[in-house]
Design a protein around this motif. Sequence first.
Motif, PDB file in Angstrom:
ATOM      1  N   GLY A 145      27.643 -30.282 -31.401  1.00 15.61           N
ATOM      2  CA  GLY A 145      28.107 -29.430 -30.307  1.00 15.61           C
ATOM      3  C   GLY A 145      29.617 -29.455 -30.249  1.00 15.61           C
ATOM      4  N   GLY A 146      30.212 -29.956 -31.336  1.00 18.52           N
ATOM      5  CA  GLY A 146      31.629 -30.291 -31.357  1.00 18.52           C
ATOM      6  C   GLY A 146      32.602 -29.135 -31.218  1.00 18.52           C
ATOM      7  N   SER A 147      32.227 -27.915 -31.629  1.00 15.92           N
ATOM      8  CA  SER A 147      33.170 -26.805 -31.473  1.00 15.92           C
ATOM      9  C   SER A 147      33.367 -26.469 -29.998  1.00 15.92           C
ATOM     10  CB  SER A 147      32.696 -25.575 -32.234  1.00 15.92           C
ATOM     11  OG  SER A 147      32.858 -25.787 -33.611  1.00 15.92           O
ATOM     12  N   ASP A 148      32.293 -26.647 -29.224  1.00 15.61           N
ATOM     13  CA  ASP A 148      32.411 -26.469 -27.772  1.00 15.61           C
ATOM     14  C   ASP A 148      33.387 -27.489 -27.197  1.00 15.61           C
ATOM     15  OD1 ASP A 148      30.680 -24.335 -27.440  1.00 15.61           O
ATOM     16  OD2 ASP A 148      28.920 -25.637 -27.289  1.00 15.61           O
ATOM     17  N   ILE A 149      33.334 -28.712 -27.732  1.00  9.39           N
ATOM     18  CA  ILE A 149      34.240 -29.759 -27.247  1.00  9.39           C
ATOM     19  C   ILE A 149      35.682 -29.373 -27.553  1.00  9.39           C
ATOM     20  CG2 ILE A 149      34.904 -32.194 -27.469  1.00  9.39           C
ATOM     21  CD1 ILE A 149      32.042 -32.900 -28.088  1.00  9.39           C
ATOM     22  N   THR A 150      35.932 -28.923 -28.794  1.00  7.15           N
ATOM     23  CA  THR A 150      37.289 -28.498 -29.153  1.00  7.15           C
ATOM     24  C   THR A 150      37.775 -27.405 -28.205  1.00  7.15           C
ATOM     25  OG1 THR A 150      36.859 -28.964 -31.476  1.00  7.15           O
ATOM     26  CG2 THR A 150      38.744 -27.557 -30.988  1.00  7.15           C
ATOM     27  N   GLY A 151      36.934 -26.380 -27.999  1.00  6.01           N
ATOM     28  CA  GLY A 151      37.312 -25.273 -27.116  1.00  6.01           C
ATOM     29  C   GLY A 151      37.671 -25.766 -25.735  1.00  6.01           C
ATOM     30  N   SER A 152      36.867 -26.677 -25.229  1.00  6.58           N
ATOM     31  CA  SER A 152      37.054 -27.183 -23.891  1.00  6.58           C
ATOM     32  C   SER A 152      38.344 -28.015 -23.799  1.00  6.58           C
ATOM     33  CB  SER A 152      35.823 -28.024 -23.531  1.00  6.58           C
ATOM     34  OG  SER A 152      35.896 -28.528 -22.251  1.00  6.58           O
ATOM     35  N   ILE A 153      38.599 -28.834 -24.817  1.00  8.68           N
ATOM     36  CA  ILE A 153      39.823 -29.650 -24.843  1.00  8.68           C
ATOM     37  C   ILE A 153      41.059 -28.756 -24.938  1.00  8.68           C
ATOM     38  CG2 ILE A 153      41.177 -31.249 -26.274  1.00  8.68           C
ATOM     39  CD1 ILE A 153      38.479 -32.580 -27.055  1.00  8.68           C
ATOM     40  N   VAL A 154      41.000 -27.753 -25.829  1.00  8.42           N
ATOM     41  CA  VAL A 154      42.151 -26.871 -26.019  1.00  8.42           C
ATOM     42  C   VAL A 154      42.413 -26.054 -24.749  1.00  8.42           C
ATOM     43  CG1 VAL A 154      43.017 -24.885 -27.320  1.00  8.42           C
ATOM     44  CG2 VAL A 154      41.935 -26.792 -28.535  1.00  8.42           C
ATOM     45  N   ALA A 155      41.331 -25.572 -24.127  1.00 10.90           N
ATOM     46  CA  ALA A 155      41.490 -24.803 -22.881  1.00 10.90           C
ATOM     47  C   ALA A 155      42.143 -25.670 -21.807  1.00 10.90           C
ATOM     48  CB  ALA A 155      40.137 -24.282 -22.401  1.00 10.90           C
ATOM     49  N   ALA A 156      41.693 -26.930 -21.717  1.00 12.92           N
ATOM     50  CA  ALA A 156      42.264 -27.836 -20.715  1.00 12.92           C
ATOM     51  C   ALA A 156      43.710 -28.164 -21.066  1.00 12.92           C
ATOM     52  CB  ALA A 156      41.433 -29.108 -20.627  1.00 12.92           C
ATOM     53  N   GLY A 157      43.954 -28.468 -22.345  1.00 15.20           N
ATOM     54  CA  GLY A 157      45.293 -28.867 -22.777  1.00 15.20           C
ATOM     55  C   GLY A 157      46.292 -27.742 -22.636  1.00 15.20           C
ATOM     56  N   ALA A 158      45.897 -26.539 -23.030  1.00 19.93           N
ATOM     57  CA  ALA A 158      46.804 -25.396 -22.992  1.00 19.93           C
ATOM     58  C   ALA A 158      46.823 -24.737 -21.611  1.00 19.93           C
ATOM     59  CB  ALA A 158      46.408 -24.380 -24.056  1.00 19.93           C
ATOM     60  N   GLU A 159      46.061 -25.301 -20.699  1.00 21.04           N
ATOM     61  CA  GLU A 159      45.996 -24.812 -19.317  1.00 21.04           C
ATOM     62  C   GLU A 159      45.656 -23.331 -19.248  1.00 21.04           C
ATOM     63  OE1 GLU A 159      49.777 -26.280 -18.100  1.00 21.04           O
ATOM     64  OE2 GLU A 159      49.014 -28.268 -17.616  1.00 21.04           O
ATOM     65  N   ALA A 160      44.572 -22.994 -19.900  1.00 20.40           N
ATOM     66  CA  ALA A 160      44.104 -21.607 -19.908  1.00 20.40           C
ATOM     67  C   ALA A 160      43.622 -21.204 -18.516  1.00 20.40           C
ATOM     68  CB  ALA A 160      42.954 -21.477 -20.909  1.00 20.40           C
ATOM     69  N   GLU A 161      43.652 -19.915 -18.244  1.00 16.96           N
ATOM     70  CA  GLU A 161      43.078 -19.442 -16.974  1.00 16.96           C
ATOM     71  C   GLU A 161      41.554 -19.385 -17.057  1.00 16.96           C
ATOM     72  OE1 GLU A 161      45.807 -16.261 -17.025  1.00 16.96           O
ATOM     73  OE2 GLU A 161      47.136 -17.992 -16.722  1.00 16.96           O
ATOM     74  N   VAL A 162      41.065 -19.082 -18.246  1.00 17.02           N
ATOM     75  CA  VAL A 162      39.615 -19.027 -18.467  1.00 17.02           C
ATOM     76  C   VAL A 162      39.315 -19.576 -19.861  1.00 17.02           C
ATOM     77  CG1 VAL A 162      37.572 -17.534 -18.608  1.00 17.02           C
ATOM     78  CG2 VAL A 162      39.445 -16.902 -17.090  1.00 17.02           C
ATOM     79  N   TYR A 163      38.181 -20.222 -19.968  1.00 12.39           N
ATOM     80  CA  TYR A 163      37.686 -20.621 -21.289  1.00 12.39           C
ATOM     81  C   TYR A 163      36.467 -19.759 -21.571  1.00 12.39           C
ATOM     82  CZ  TYR A 163      35.141 -23.571 -24.695  1.00 12.39           C
ATOM     83  OH  TYR A 163      34.433 -24.041 -25.778  1.00 12.39           O
ATOM     84  N   GLU A 164      36.637 -18.821 -22.521  1.00 13.74           N
ATOM     85  CA  GLU A 164      35.528 -17.927 -22.868  1.00 13.74           C
ATOM     86  C   GLU A 164      34.765 -18.499 -24.052  1.00 13.74           C
ATOM     87  OE1 GLU A 164      36.826 -13.447 -21.574  1.00 13.74           O
ATOM     88  OE2 GLU A 164      37.505 -14.178 -23.528  1.00 13.74           O
ATOM     89  N   ASN A 165      33.478 -18.590 -23.884  1.00 14.25           N
ATOM     90  CA  ASN A 165      32.639 -19.157 -24.929  1.00 14.25           C
ATOM     91  C   ASN A 165      31.664 -18.084 -25.402  1.00 14.25           C
ATOM     92  OD1 ASN A 165      30.434 -20.744 -26.161  1.00 14.25           O
ATOM     93  ND2 ASN A 165      31.696 -22.498 -25.502  1.00 14.25           N
TER      94      ASN A 165
END
Lengths: 454, 454
Positions: A197-217
């Motif tokens: 499930g690791g790509s979801d983890i990357t997306g979530s970490i990057v969204a949090a780190g880059a302070e995205a307004e939305v994380y689209e999956n």
Amino acid sequence: MKVVKFGGSSLASGVQFNKVANIILSDSERKIVVVSAPGKRYSDDIKTTDLLITLAQAIIEDGDGKKALEAVLQRFADIVSDLTLDNTLLTNIDQELGKLMSQYKNDAPRLMDALMASGENQNAKLMAAYLSKRGKEATYVSPEEAGLLVTDDPGNARILPEAYEKLRKLKQKSGILVIPGFFGVSKQGHIVTFPRGGSDITGSIVAAGAEAEVYENFTDVDSVYSVNPQLVNSPKEMKEITYREMRELAYSGFSVFHDEALQPVVTKKIPVCVKNTNHPEAEGTRIVAERSQNGCPVVGIASDKGFLSINITKYLMNKEVGFGRHLLEILEDECISFEHTPSGIDNISIILRDHQLRNGKEERILERIRTELKVEDVQVERDLAMVMVVGEGMCRTVGIASKATEALAEAGVNIKMINQGSSEVSMMFGVDAKHADLAVQSLYYKYFTPVNHI
Amino acid sequence: MKVVKFGGSSLASGVQFNKVANIILSDSERKIVVVSAPGKRYSDDIKTTDLLITLAQAIIEDGDGKKALEAVLQRFADIVSDLTLDNTLLTNIDQELGKLMSQYKNDAPRLMDALMASGENQNAKLMAAYLSKRGKEATYVSPEEAGLLVTDDPGNARILPEAYEKLRKLKQKSGILVIPGFFGVSKQGHIVTFPRGGSDITGSIVAAGAEAEVYENFTDVDSVYSVNPQLVNSPKEMKEITYREMRELAYSGFSVFHDEALQPVVTKKIPVCVKNTNHPEAEGTRIVAERSQNGCPVVGIASDKGFLSINITKYLMNKEVGFGRHLLEILEDECISFEHTPSGIDNISIILRDHQLRNGKEERILERIRTELKVEDVQVERDLAMVMVVGEGMCRTVGIASKATEALAEAGVNIKMINQGSSEVSMMFGVDAKHADLAVQSLYYKYFTPVNHI
């Protein structure tokens, strides 16, 4: 700014790449793209990651992975050919895989990690090349460049706190950034993959780190459904659910997100939007910190099998200070994590996932319970399923439990265990595994179908 | 052979002695009689045991117990006079109390035990004398003669295993044997009382030791009722219930038997019959190892107040091996016994009796939970009641939970916790203490009143 993650089926072929590029290019907020490895193109196709695992195993076992390597390269070749990308991309993939195979040939766990990660890594390069070809500035950013620093634990990477500092600077780079999912880089310089499930983890970490307004999956369904669509016809789509609701559902059988995948965005309260690559007009499901509540508080029904219960009886157990602690200590000594411990006055049950009681652990644990705790009786009950009714605020709503137990009674399902009281978002029923699907169906129809009184 | 125990109200006056003698003499199987101290004759009367406690306290505090002693002697004098027994019995009581007061004057716990026990002890002598006067061979048997050997722990005696050997020989003695309840004798030769409810314990031990066919327990009600008679009009009488059912009901508010009183007869599977001294023709309630089951498996509804819940939240708690053990260890360090631990995925609650969290224990426990377990949140929720639905086999009966939750929903009672799954004989609901009576009433009417469908 949005971080957008695409799953394997969204990137399985040139046709899918084209849909993904359309989605990215249609919204200028979609700046950071996290990609999976090419997934299945048809139902009995093999995922690239699985081809790479076969390759790694072939090398580990007899040193020859030629056939497996060809199959991997063919997947990428198909995409390059479909999209008429530059053939040097393919040559590079061949060379890089060869380099990894020789670098880690005597280190099986590292070889496995490095080859598995190549599916995402090379796909990210193809996506960056394709977006550039479509006329948009787009750059492949390796996890090392991005700052995805992780623990050096092959197959079980954890993000390091210092990673977030570097990730925050990502959005300063120009153009679209394409980052491969599924892995990071350790301080020792090794490729280390996240748990499945690791790509979801990357997306979530990057969204949090880059302070995205939305994380689209982006995945291949229009929405997260209120219940497993294999059990119910046209189940209700969930428009908006909370992190807590998603977590309870994910825990008990909803495969949309891996257990831990959401944690980084939850901490930063970044909304997640689950959407369909093949039908991007559909609204999708928003996962948020708080949602407006109206109507029935129940949002979803889930179930999970593979539990067992250790049932223990001892007269006056409830007055024995230290009994519970000693019992849990015996489990801890065998590294067993338990799920629930319903108790009566003279009895307690320990519910746990049954795969944990292997390799003589069951015998050792039961023997210690008998002799050290001097219990009157200890029995193991197998083949249990946990059925979960989930919804914010449901535990403050009079009558919710009543509807659930009524549904189970009507379906003739015997309730072996009810656990309610600690979680405010869920109510859990233990039933025989063979009744689990029936229980879920019955609960779904009770909460989600308006009843016609004649 | 039957062991027959009479409670305090059954032995409060000459009139009551007469009823008791009639009961004993009407059945030649009633060979061993265990008696309490004279109880209340009218609602604001004082029990002899309480008069004796006042006497002991007076001596411990200022050395003069003359007035209290007179009150005690007057209770016995009334009985002797009512029954026109020999006045030397009274003189003996006076002398024996005097002897105990001087023997233990410098040892408060022993003095308290010896004087408290005198209520039962002297009453047994009066009963033996009265039965003899009625023309039946009857002997007072002291706990020492009977073999009631106990631990030397004032106010908290436990029977010693070797006692049973001697008790087994009791039935070889001729005539009716009258044994005082509530106390035994330690190896050191001291009088030591059982915890409160102690005459029931004596009766149960003697019945088990002497291998009685039945243990009859005479009190002042026709039956044990399915629910607290103060909450419901003419509640259903229970004709036959199992030990386990009785234990669950006793635990949660049924005052018929003290928690531990039944243990000796349970071990030997001796049936207990609860009957009414004032109405011995009534069938009473039989408490047995197994009962025939027909109709609704629910036999009783009970509730108990005075609980609180410590609610703890921590993300991924369920995967943390050792979390539960560490939590219970913190409670154990403060000598806290807990009742239940319902849990969600990321949260757990500890339900315990609230009187335990005094003297700074609450602050210390919460602080340790916060710092040692690094939880996200910990809260204490007070004023909880546990409502219990009890019945053998109910947990195998589809629809039982449904009826219960329906009853609570109809009464508008919010269910804060449901605990079902470990005990096969009960289902427990946590509700606000202020809703406890309403919950019990609503559950009672749901299970015990036939509904008329019009």
